[in-house]
Scaffold this motif. Sequence first.
Motif, short mmCIF file in Angstrom:
data_model
loop_
_atom_site.label_atom_id
_atom_site.label_comp_id
_atom_site.label_asym_id
_atom_site.label_seq_id
_atom_site.Cartn_x
_atom_site.Cartn_y
_atom_site.Cartn_z
N GLY A 53 43.58 5.12 116.75
CA GLY A 53 42.30 5.06 117.46
C GLY A 53 41.09 5.18 116.56
O GLY A 53 40.02 5.58 117.01
N LYS A 54 41.24 4.80 115.27
CA LYS A 54 40.13 4.99 114.33
C LYS A 54 38.98 4.04 114.60
O LYS A 54 37.82 4.39 114.31
N THR A 55 39.23 2.84 115.15
CA THR A 55 38.13 1.92 115.41
C THR A 55 37.11 2.53 116.36
O THR A 55 35.90 2.51 116.11
N ALA A 56 37.59 3.12 117.45
CA ALA A 56 36.68 3.77 118.40
C ALA A 56 36.01 4.99 117.77
O ALA A 56 34.88 5.34 118.14
N SER A 57 36.67 5.62 116.82
CA SER A 57 36.12 6.84 116.22
C SER A 57 34.84 6.57 115.43
O SER A 57 33.98 7.44 115.32
N PHE A 58 34.69 5.36 114.85
CA PHE A 58 33.43 5.04 114.18
C PHE A 58 32.54 4.13 115.04
O PHE A 58 31.31 4.13 114.89
N ALA A 59 33.14 3.35 115.94
CA ALA A 59 32.35 2.45 116.78
C ALA A 59 31.48 3.22 117.77
O ALA A 59 30.31 2.87 117.98
N ILE A 60 32.03 4.27 118.38
CA ILE A 60 31.28 5.05 119.39
C ILE A 60 30.03 5.70 118.80
O ILE A 60 28.93 5.56 119.36
#
Length: 553
Positions: A53-60
């Motif tokens: 879930g790292k994409t959401a961790s920087f996208a949010i």
Amino acid sequence: MMEEFKKLGLSENVIAALKKKGYVTPTEIQQKTIPVLLEGKLDLIAQSQTGTGKTASFAIPIIEKAKENSKHVQAIILTPTRELALQVSKEIESLRGQKRLRVLAVYGGTSMNDQIQKLRQGIDIVVGTPGRVIDQIKRRFLDLSQVSFTVLDEADEMLNMGFLEEIEKILENTNPHQRMLLFSATMPKPIQMIAKKFMKEHLFLKIENKQLTIGLTEQVYYEVASSDKFEALRRVIDISDEFYGIIFCKTRVEVDILTRQLIDKNYSAAGIHGDISQEQREKVLSLFRAKRVNILIATDVAARGIDVNDLTHVVNYSLPQNPESYVHRIGRTGRAGKSGMAVTFIIPSERNRLRFIEKIAGGEMNRKELPSINEVIAFKKKHIRQTVEQYCQAGTSGSYEEIAKEILISNTPVSALASVLELAFKAVLNPQNYKELRGVNDSHRTSRKGKKDSFGQNYRKQRSDRDGGFGSRNKRTDDGPRFDSRKSRPDSGKRFDSKKPHSEGPRFDSRKPRSEEGQRFDSRKSRPDGGKRFDSKKSFSGGKKKSFKSFKR
């Protein structure tokens, strides 16, 4: 519901977008990174495997911090491949909710002019590959001097692909007061050097690896000789009822070779890798999703972003480099409650690496023996019988029945049907289509001279294959009889002693050759013809020293 996300300090807009996408609770990396990035005081390095879930961790945090109607690029996200760039950009678009943020994926293989036109219109978040991003910077269409965030996603993959120089040039063109985020599965020294050079005070997070293998995926492996891999793959495909899967190779060249080999054997196959155009890639994936092509050959990088839920097989034609890659590969089968099979081919020298992958990735890999030629033919006959029975139950058209009646006038039903089957399946059921496999136990002791590996390439010559190398002690002379190279020539009869010359004269020193008259001379002092000692600083005629320029024409 969504209480854990609310505790992270997210806006109602983002909460609604997360709920719409089916998020319930944040993952470990999201819980640890989102608050730090929202606070905006530290740079961040996160070591995390794929699927956490790292994409959401920087996208949010980027979405929360970005401002609407901005006239400059607010965030740049670098990814190793165009597939991942598209995937990340779509994820950001789905998480932005009602916030008016413009997102653009910038990558090679598509029209440069289309991307330039959108950049001129104004973009808030750019997601791209290093090569194309550099091109747009050089053309002065992409200005990163005011970005608030720079993200290196899958940094180790970018370094493996040789993007270190491009990454450094891009970072040199960014805002020095930005927040820099680095995500990577591993932390090699070049990544640490990038962090030291371009990051300010930063936080390091490491998310522990967990077993990500799918419970419904059966994991098996076959140990084969390298030259038998293609034959082994054919047998695995041919004993499957409906093979629909991805075959992973290590390099682009291997993808091309294996694709060509399968097509030559009448398999419905296609390959993708980083060298094909985006248009060609999308065409191949469209055929694969529609099952008009049932075998897809790909590299790890090219397979990123492929989302197909009903794969029956994933085949590791080349053993992956690490457990994370293995997990990422086989996670594509056994989805949505359906069973799947992960097949791995290894050569004897890869046993230890396979055991390491098995230990770290979790789950048991069962060794299996490849089916024999007779077993493959028997399976095909069974499959043909079942297919014919299904057609009989479904009924046939009148035109075929008329032909059948005409044939049966002069033939018995059994001979008529046997002839039809032979006509239709003679090539399919021919045992000569397959070759016998070598045993792996003695394959490493067999000379490779004249042999080819699993991709049809000639092996490099071993010392035993060279003339005069090990294993060639007894050779034939031009006259026929064998001789031992440790002894004298065939016409001498005496054993040769390397410490004595062939003549009966006294022992000589090989460092001091004889002159024509037989007298010893020192080559460092005089010449054999009795001339004076040679001085390289003088001309050959013995005259005065000449400069180097005097020899130029």
